[in-house]
Design a protein around this motif. Structure first.
Motif, PDB file in Angstrom:
ATOM      1  N   LYS A  25     -32.044  71.178  22.662  1.00 59.90           N
ATOM      2  CA  LYS A  25     -30.853  70.894  23.468  1.00 59.90           C
ATOM      3  C   LYS A  25     -29.711  71.757  22.958  1.00 59.90           C
ATOM      4  O   LYS A  25     -29.294  71.639  21.803  1.00 59.90           O
ATOM      5  CB  LYS A  25     -30.472  69.410  23.385  1.00 59.90           C
ATOM      6  CG  LYS A  25     -29.263  69.043  24.232  1.00 59.90           C
ATOM      7  CD  LYS A  25     -28.973  67.553  24.213  1.00 59.90           C
ATOM      8  CE  LYS A  25     -28.484  67.091  22.858  1.00 59.90           C
ATOM      9  NZ  LYS A  25     -28.046  65.673  22.877  1.00 59.90           N
ATOM     10  N   LYS A  26     -29.245  72.655  23.793  1.00 53.35           N
ATOM     11  CA  LYS A  26     -28.136  73.527  23.430  1.00 53.35           C
ATOM     12  C   LYS A  26     -26.882  72.693  23.180  1.00 53.35           C
ATOM     13  O   LYS A  26     -26.645  71.674  23.836  1.00 53.35           O
ATOM     14  CB  LYS A  26     -27.891  74.531  24.560  1.00 53.35           C
ATOM     15  CG  LYS A  26     -26.819  75.566  24.257  1.00 53.35           C
ATOM     16  CD  LYS A  26     -26.697  76.540  25.424  1.00 53.35           C
ATOM     17  CE  LYS A  26     -25.604  77.562  25.151  1.00 53.35           C
ATOM     18  NZ  LYS A  26     -25.474  78.527  26.303  1.00 53.35           N
ATOM     19  N   LYS A  27     -26.082  73.128  22.213  1.00 50.81           N
ATOM     20  CA  LYS A  27     -24.845  72.414  21.892  1.00 50.81           C
ATOM     21  C   LYS A  27     -23.978  72.286  23.141  1.00 50.81           C
ATOM     22  O   LYS A  27     -23.719  73.266  23.839  1.00 50.81           O
ATOM     23  CB  LYS A  27     -24.081  73.160  20.791  1.00 50.81           C
ATOM     24  CG  LYS A  27     -22.846  72.417  20.299  1.00 50.81           C
ATOM     25  CD  LYS A  27     -22.180  73.152  19.153  1.00 50.81           C
ATOM     26  CE  LYS A  27     -20.948  72.405  18.653  1.00 50.81           C
ATOM     27  NZ  LYS A  27     -20.295  73.128  17.504  1.00 50.81           N
ATOM     28  N   GLY A  28     -23.562  71.069  23.447  1.00 50.80           N
ATOM     29  CA  GLY A  28     -22.763  70.810  24.634  1.00 50.80           C
ATOM     30  C   GLY A  28     -23.570  70.387  25.835  1.00 50.80           C
ATOM     31  O   GLY A  28     -23.009  69.877  26.814  1.00 50.80           O
ATOM     32  N   VAL A  69     -28.964  80.085  19.507  1.00 50.49           N
ATOM     33  CA  VAL A  69     -27.656  79.448  19.695  1.00 50.49           C
ATOM     34  C   VAL A  69     -27.643  78.099  18.985  1.00 50.49           C
ATOM     35  O   VAL A  69     -28.694  77.548  18.641  1.00 50.49           O
ATOM     36  CB  VAL A  69     -27.340  79.230  21.189  1.00 50.49           C
ATOM     37  CG1 VAL A  69     -27.198  80.564  21.908  1.00 50.49           C
ATOM     38  CG2 VAL A  69     -28.416  78.380  21.850  1.00 50.49           C
ATOM     39  N   ASP A  70     -26.436  77.573  18.777  1.00 46.63           N
ATOM     40  CA  ASP A  70     -26.303  76.240  18.186  1.00 46.63           C
ATOM     41  C   ASP A  70     -26.974  75.195  19.076  1.00 46.63           C
ATOM     42  O   ASP A  70     -26.938  75.295  20.307  1.00 46.63           O
ATOM     43  CB  ASP A  70     -24.821  75.871  18.033  1.00 46.63           C
ATOM     44  CG  ASP A  70     -24.093  76.733  17.008  1.00 46.63           C
ATOM     45  OD1 ASP A  70     -24.771  77.509  16.303  1.00 46.63           O
ATOM     46  OD2 ASP A  70     -22.857  76.627  16.929  1.00 46.63           O
ATOM     47  N   GLY A  71     -27.578  74.210  18.446  1.00 48.60           N
ATOM     48  CA  GLY A  71     -28.203  73.143  19.214  1.00 48.60           C
ATOM     49  C   GLY A  71     -29.051  72.257  18.344  1.00 48.60           C
ATOM     50  O   GLY A  71     -29.014  72.361  17.107  1.00 48.60           O
ATOM     51  N   SER A  72     -29.817  71.384  18.966  1.00 46.76           N
ATOM     52  CA  SER A  72     -30.630  70.415  18.243  1.00 46.76           C
ATOM     53  C   SER A  72     -32.090  70.534  18.669  1.00 46.76           C
ATOM     54  O   SER A  72     -32.396  70.735  19.850  1.00 46.76           O
ATOM     55  CB  SER A  72     -30.138  68.992  18.519  1.00 46.76           C
ATOM     56  OG  SER A  72     -28.813  68.820  18.066  1.00 46.76           O
ATOM     57  N   PHE A  73     -32.978  70.367  17.687  1.00 49.83           N
ATOM     58  CA  PHE A  73     -34.411  70.353  17.924  1.00 49.83           C
ATOM     59  C   PHE A  73     -34.949  68.952  17.649  1.00 49.83           C
ATOM     60  O   PHE A  73     -34.464  68.248  16.769  1.00 49.83           O
ATOM     61  CB  PHE A  73     -35.131  71.349  17.024  1.00 49.83           C
ATOM     62  CG  PHE A  73     -34.922  72.787  17.400  1.00 49.83           C
ATOM     63  CD1 PHE A  73     -35.771  73.408  18.310  1.00 49.83           C
ATOM     64  CD2 PHE A  73     -33.875  73.522  16.857  1.00 49.83           C
ATOM     65  CE1 PHE A  73     -35.589  74.741  18.665  1.00 49.83           C
ATOM     66  CE2 PHE A  73     -33.684  74.849  17.203  1.00 49.83           C
ATOM     67  CZ  PHE A  73     -34.540  75.462  18.110  1.00 49.83           C
ATOM     68  N   ARG A  74     -35.990  68.591  18.393  1.00 51.50           N
ATOM     69  CA  ARG A  74     -36.688  67.335  18.144  1.00 51.50           C
ATOM     70  C   ARG A  74     -38.133  67.455  18.616  1.00 51.50           C
ATOM     71  O   ARG A  74     -38.468  68.334  19.419  1.00 51.50           O
ATOM     72  CB  ARG A  74     -36.024  66.157  18.857  1.00 51.50           C
ATOM     73  CG  ARG A  74     -36.241  66.147  20.360  1.00 51.50           C
ATOM     74  CD  ARG A  74     -35.584  64.949  21.016  1.00 51.50           C
ATOM     75  NE  ARG A  74     -35.875  64.904  22.459  1.00 51.50           N
ATOM     76  CZ  ARG A  74     -35.341  64.028  23.300  1.00 51.50           C
ATOM     77  NH1 ARG A  74     -34.479  63.122  22.855  1.00 51.50           N
ATOM     78  NH2 ARG A  74     -35.656  64.059  24.592  1.00 51.50           N
ATOM     79  N   ALA A 113     -35.364  61.772  16.252  1.00 51.86           N
ATOM     80  CA  ALA A 113     -33.935  62.045  16.331  1.00 51.86           C
ATOM     81  C   ALA A 113     -33.724  63.555  16.270  1.00 51.86           C
ATOM     82  O   ALA A 113     -34.426  64.271  15.549  1.00 51.86           O
ATOM     83  CB  ALA A 113     -33.207  61.365  15.183  1.00 51.86           C
ATOM     84  N   GLY A 114     -32.788  64.063  17.042  1.00 55.26           N
ATOM     85  CA  GLY A 114     -32.530  65.490  17.048  1.00 55.26           C
ATOM     86  C   GLY A 114     -31.911  65.970  15.746  1.00 55.26           C
ATOM     87  O   GLY A 114     -31.095  65.268  15.136  1.00 55.26           O
ATOM     88  N   ASP A 115     -32.308  67.150  15.301  1.00 53.79           N
ATOM     89  CA  ASP A 115     -31.745  67.768  14.100  1.00 53.79           C
ATOM     90  C   ASP A 115     -30.920  68.972  14.534  1.00 53.79           C
ATOM     91  O   ASP A 115     -31.444  69.952  15.086  1.00 53.79           O
ATOM     92  CB  ASP A 115     -32.859  68.199  13.147  1.00 53.79           C
ATOM     93  CG  ASP A 115     -32.308  68.656  11.800  1.00 53.79           C
ATOM     94  OD1 ASP A 115     -31.172  68.275  11.467  1.00 53.79           O
ATOM     95  OD2 ASP A 115     -32.997  69.403  11.106  1.00 53.79           O
TER      96      ASP A 115
END
Length: 255
Positions: A196-199, A225-230, A245-247
């Motif tokens: 999930k890309k930041k924002g 790019v900044d974001g979260s992986f899960r 939970a996303g990291d």
């Protein structure tokens, strides 16, 4: 008036009934008496961890010209497991002819199960009695799943990371073991890596990753790019679906 009981076996209606929907007309009909639908836990699987029990409801909706008097509900699972309602099944009339009869059940892995064999497909036997004392027993009126609860982790490293560098995402998939009352590795299963890309508001799938025999997950991606992986696991007949939970990852400029 003569009391008659009709018995029906509805294996073909299981998929419909398990989702909580009625068949095109009714699940079973005997003259004026019919069972319209059977709903278990609001249509959701019963997910059990290592010790805590879960209480849920099973509702049988039935119709007869004379009205519905009583109902009995019994649950059957793998390896001859049986569950009975806590107290009487309560019927509430929505009209002069139709009632929703609800039983409350509890399944507790700490006291009810000795091993993991109860995980999988269960079914409902439902019997309704009309006020004119006619009865209808429907065997396998609905099906549902009792699942071992799963846990899933995700960790992206290194953090922060420069753009274009390789990011490693590890994780572990475990599920409840009702013999040991602990969570144990669930190996050789496929999970989906999501980003999930930041924002952004939603995750999107990146790739499928298969766990090793110990339930460990590991894969690499290029940092962009900044974001979260899960990781996410879709679940199966014996094990619940789960999302880690996303990291969050901070991606820095390469210079």
């Amino acid at each position: 008036m003569q009391h008659r009981t009709r018995i029906a076996v509805l294996g073909s209606a299981l998929a419909v009934a398990a989702a909580g929907f009625a068949a095109p007309s009714a699940l079973a009909v005997d003259g004026d008496l019919k069972i319209d639908k059977v709903t278990v836990n609001g249509g959701k699987p019963i997910e059990l961890g290592t010790t805590a029990g879960k209480t849920f409801k099973v509702t049988v909706t039935a119709t007869d010209d004379s009205g519905i008097d009583t109902a009995d509900i019994t649950l059957y699972g793998p390896n001859s497991h049986v569950a009975l309602p806590q107290g009487a099944v309560k019927c509430e009339a929505s009209s002069a002819t139709t009632s929703a009869c609800t039983g409350t059940f509890t399944l507790d892995p700490d006291t009810d199960f000795y091993d993991n064999t109860p995980a999988g497909g269960w079914y409902v036997d439902a019997m309704v009695t009309a006020k004119d004392i006619d009865s209808l027993l429907v065997e396998k009126a609905a099906s549902f799943k009792v699942q071992r609860a799963a846990k899933l982790t995700a960790n992206a490293a290194p953090e922060p990371i420069k753009k274009g560098k390789t990011l490693t995402i590890t994780g572990a998939l475990t599920r409840a073991n009702w013999e040991t009352h602990k969570y144990a590795a669930y190996g050789n299963q496929s999970a989906t890596l999501e980003f999930k890309k930041k924002g952004a508001t939603a995750y999107t799938a990146v790739k499928t990753v298969k766990a090793d025999s110990r339930g460990n997950l590991k894969t690499t991606v290029k940092a962009t790019v900044d974001g979260s992986f899960r990781y996410t696991f879709a679940g199966n007949s014996t094990t619940s679906a789960v999302k880690a939970a996303g990291d969050a990852v901070d991606v820095c400029s390469p210079t």
